[in-house]
Write a protein that holds these residues in place. Structure first.
Motif, mmCIF file in Angstrom:
data_model
loop_
_atom_site.group_PDB
_atom_site.id
_atom_site.type_symbol
_atom_site.label_atom_id
_atom_site.label_comp_id
_atom_site.label_asym_id
_atom_site.label_seq_id
_atom_site.Cartn_x
_atom_site.Cartn_y
_atom_site.Cartn_z
ATOM 1 N N ALA A 1 0.795 -1.226 0.000
ATOM 2 C CA ALA A 1 0.000 0.000 0.000
ATOM 3 C C ALA A 1 0.826 1.274 0.000
ATOM 4 N N LYS A 2 2.134 1.155 0.168
ATOM 5 C CA LYS A 2 3.044 2.310 0.172
ATOM 6 C C LYS A 2 2.599 3.366 1.175
ATOM 7 N N GLY A 3 2.262 2.912 2.359
ATOM 8 C CA GLY A 3 1.882 3.838 3.421
ATOM 9 C C GLY A 3 0.421 4.231 3.416
ATOM 10 N N GLY A 4 -0.349 3.729 2.455
ATOM 11 C CA GLY A 4 -1.774 4.057 2.392
ATOM 12 C C GLY A 4 -2.572 3.345 3.474
ATOM 13 N N VAL A 5 -3.850 3.704 3.587
ATOM 14 C CA VAL A 5 -4.705 3.207 4.667
ATOM 15 C C VAL A 5 -5.405 1.916 4.237
ATOM 16 N N ILE A 6 -5.316 0.892 5.097
ATOM 17 C CA ILE A 6 -5.918 -0.411 4.822
ATOM 18 C C ILE A 6 -6.915 -0.753 5.930
ATOM 19 N N GLY A 7 -8.157 -1.000 5.529
ATOM 20 C CA GLY A 7 -9.185 -1.413 6.474
ATOM 21 C C GLY A 7 -9.664 -2.821 6.171
ATOM 22 N N VAL A 8 -10.489 -3.353 7.084
ATOM 23 C CA VAL A 8 -11.124 -4.641 6.863
ATOM 24 C C VAL A 8 -12.618 -4.499 7.131
ATOM 25 N N ASN A 9 -13.412 -5.248 6.379
ATOM 26 C CA ASN A 9 -14.854 -5.298 6.603
ATOM 27 C C ASN A 9 -15.178 -6.666 7.203
ATOM 28 N N ILE A 10 -15.736 -6.645 8.414
ATOM 29 C CA ILE A 10 -16.072 -7.890 9.104
ATOM 30 C C ILE A 10 -17.556 -7.844 9.460
ATOM 31 N N PHE B 1 -7.249 -6.783 14.849
ATOM 32 C CA PHE B 1 -6.505 -5.957 15.812
ATOM 33 C C PHE B 1 -5.047 -6.407 15.874
ATOM 34 N N GLU B 2 -4.847 -7.707 15.971
ATOM 35 C CA GLU B 2 -3.485 -8.235 16.104
ATOM 36 C C GLU B 2 -2.642 -7.962 14.873
ATOM 37 N N ALA B 3 -3.280 -7.963 13.698
ATOM 38 C CA ALA B 3 -2.562 -7.698 12.447
ATOM 39 C C ALA B 3 -2.412 -6.201 12.170
ATOM 40 N N GLU B 4 -2.948 -5.389 13.068
ATOM 41 C CA GLU B 4 -2.898 -3.921 12.954
ATOM 42 C C GLU B 4 -3.531 -3.412 11.672
ATOM 43 N N ALA B 5 -4.718 -3.933 11.371
ATOM 44 C CA ALA B 5 -5.523 -3.286 10.340
ATOM 45 C C ALA B 5 -5.756 -1.852 10.784
ATOM 46 N N ASP B 6 -5.774 -0.932 9.854
ATOM 47 C CA ASP B 6 -5.925 0.472 10.240
ATOM 48 C C ASP B 6 -7.340 0.771 10.733
ATOM 49 N N ILE B 7 -8.347 0.183 10.085
ATOM 50 C CA ILE B 7 -9.739 0.439 10.451
ATOM 51 C C ILE B 7 -10.532 -0.856 10.326
ATOM 52 N N ILE B 8 -11.419 -1.125 11.287
ATOM 53 C CA ILE B 8 -12.387 -2.203 11.155
ATOM 54 C C ILE B 8 -13.744 -1.587 10.848
ATOM 55 N N PHE B 9 -14.328 -1.991 9.723
ATOM 56 C CA PHE B 9 -15.693 -1.603 9.372
ATOM 57 C C PHE B 9 -16.586 -2.802 9.671
ATOM 58 N N GLY C 1 -14.883 -3.952 22.883
ATOM 59 C CA GLY C 1 -14.484 -4.902 23.904
ATOM 60 C C GLY C 1 -13.658 -6.062 23.379
ATOM 61 N N LEU C 2 -13.565 -6.185 22.053
ATOM 62 C CA LEU C 2 -12.775 -7.265 21.457
ATOM 63 C C LEU C 2 -11.316 -6.875 21.258
ATOM 64 N N ARG C 3 -10.998 -5.618 21.477
ATOM 65 C CA ARG C 3 -9.621 -5.142 21.275
ATOM 66 C C ARG C 3 -8.697 -5.736 22.347
ATOM 67 N N PRO C 4 -7.661 -6.470 21.935
ATOM 68 C CA PRO C 4 -6.708 -6.990 22.927
ATOM 69 C C PRO C 4 -5.991 -5.840 23.642
ATOM 70 N N GLU C 5 -5.657 -6.056 24.871
ATOM 71 C CA GLU C 5 -5.030 -5.006 25.679
ATOM 72 C C GLU C 5 -3.739 -4.523 25.031
ATOM 73 N N GLY C 6 -3.612 -3.207 24.966
ATOM 74 C CA GLY C 6 -2.392 -2.605 24.441
ATOM 75 C C GLY C 6 -2.342 -2.455 22.934
ATOM 76 N N MET C 7 -3.356 -2.970 22.232
ATOM 77 C CA MET C 7 -3.360 -2.881 20.761
ATOM 78 C C MET C 7 -4.257 -1.727 20.329
ATOM 79 N N ASP C 8 -3.692 -0.536 20.327
ATOM 80 C CA ASP C 8 -4.470 0.689 20.126
ATOM 81 C C ASP C 8 -4.407 1.239 18.709
ATOM 82 N N HIS C 9 -3.799 0.510 17.787
ATOM 83 C CA HIS C 9 -3.588 1.028 16.428
ATOM 84 C C HIS C 9 -4.890 1.192 15.647
ATOM 85 N N THR C 10 -5.802 0.266 15.784
ATOM 86 C CA THR C 10 -6.949 0.143 14.881
ATOM 87 C C THR C 10 -8.110 1.037 15.283
ATOM 88 N N ARG C 11 -8.691 1.742 14.288
ATOM 89 C CA ARG C 11 -9.896 2.570 14.513
ATOM 90 C C ARG C 11 -11.137 1.742 14.180
#
Length: 380
Positions: A92-101, A116-124, A135-145
């Motif tokens: 992605a060359k620094g671009g934003v990557i999200g996932v749809n779940i 969260f563990e793979a550090e997706a930028d955004i979960i839709f 509540g599903l975010r593992p402790e300390g994994m604050d990267h994902t919006r």
């Protein structure tokens, strides 16, 4: 892509789309499309072009190989999602990557943890209300919006209220999906064409519903409409007239070289007429918008028969009553076997007449956006 490059290329500078710490210079989210229509190939191409690329998590483990998948579907889904996120981010060359779940997925919770563990930028998260997502975010994994997908202001408010009270967290953005989208729709059959259900109206609802939560958060909550948005002029309308932060588009990205579907899937869009776009009754109990074909015709004629469910992928699917396996049908379609599956598509799919690159599509949309801006400025 820098601002100078944008101005030179498009004659104006469209507003960037900011979701949390992430900023996309092009205010377009490529909607997540399953099964396997938007994987790392399409998502990374959109991210490189300046938009937000999105991987669909639906049955993603099937692309590990059928033997591997059916041996342990959940493990395959988790492993494949992490692989696709890593691959997309590397390209992605620094671009934003999200996932749809989809909330309706049986594996919704473990797939979110994997994202969260793979550090997706955004979960839709849509196809249901993602009440427990923070509540599903593992402790300390604050990267994902986190961005829920809703079809009403009421749903948006319910999610925001729940997240705030239980997790002290508010959505980083809200996607509003209208009844002209492709795939499963969050509307009853009698509400699909109703005026109050149309995207413009429910978008206004969601914007109003988010205002009290914006006041509590002390920040904007970007509202992003989706479903039936086709041109750069449509993008201009929703951003400049309704006050949206950007838009989500899926159908337009199918007929691109980088889309992860097989060529016959893409060609189905090019060949489709307006009359070919139809509403079907999905085995999971929801209406869906798709392109007519031999498979759908056979279903309508009652030629499909009950099947053995190999993996209960959707919570709402009762295989004992379903005339066919929607997962198998969508996988077959993704692979180009349209005789054994069907193609989901938005209401405007028939307007597509050729396959282009993602960059060409982005350029076309942003050029149209700039033209609409110029014309609006000249009128005023």
């Amino acid at each position: 892509m820098t601002s100078e490059q944008k101005i030179k290329k498009w004659s104006c500078e469209p507003p960037s789309l900011k979701i949390g710490q992430f900023e996309a210079p092009v205010p377009i989210i490529q909607g997540g499309m399953g099964v396997g229509i938007s994987l790392a190939g399409l998502a990374s191409a959109v991210a490189r072009a300046g938009g937000i690329g999105v991987i669909s998590a639906a049955l993603i483990g099937i692309f590990e190989g059928e033997a591997v998948f059916f041996k342990d579907p959940r493990a395959a889904n988790i492993r494949a999602l992490k692989k696709q996120i890593a691959l997309a981010k590397s390209k992605a060359k620094g671009g934003v990557i999200g996932v749809n779940i989809m909330v309706a997925l049986t594996d919704f919770e473990p797939l979110c943890v994997a994202a969260f563990e793979a550090e997706a930028d955004i979960i839709f998260a849509g196809a249901g209300l993602p009440m427990n997502l923070p509540g599903l975010r593992p402790e300390g994994m604050d990267h994902t919006r986190l961005a829920p997908i809703v079809s009403s202001g009421r749903a948006a408010a319910l999610i925001a209220k729940r997240w705030l009270s239980k997790y002290n967290y508010l959505p980083d953005a809200v996607v509003v999906e209208g009844p002209k989208a492709g795939g499963h729709l969050g509307f009853s059959y009698d509400k699909i064409d109703a005026q109050e259900s149309q995207l413009e109206n429910i978008t206004r609802e969601v914007i109003e519903a988010m205002k009290p939560f914006e006041d509590k958060a002390g920040r904007k909550i970007p509202v992003i409409p989706a479903g039936g948005i086709y041109t750069g002029r449509d993008i201009y309308f929703y951003i400049n007239k309704l006050g949206c932060a950007g838009v989500q588009m899926a159908t337009r990205f199918v007929a691109t070289y980088e889309c992860d579907a097989a060529l016959p899937f893409k060609e189905a869009y090019i060949k489709a007429t307006q009359e070919d776009i139809t509403i079907i009754k999905s085995p999971v109990g929801l209406p869906g918008r798709a392109i007519k074909g031999k498979f759908i015709e056979a279903v309508e004629q009652g030629k499909k028969s009950p099947y053995k469910c190999i993996y209960h992928c959707l919570k709402t699917c009762d295989y004992r009553k379903a005339p066919y396996c929607i997962a198998a049908a969508l996988i077959n379609a993704q692979r180009g076997r349209l005789d054994a599956g069907f193609v989901f598509a938005g209401s405007n799919a028939y307007r597509i007449d050729k396959i282009v690159s993602v960059q060409e599509l982005i350029d076309e949309l942003m050029t149209e956006y700039c033209e609409a801006l110029r014309e609006d400025q000249e009128r005023s």
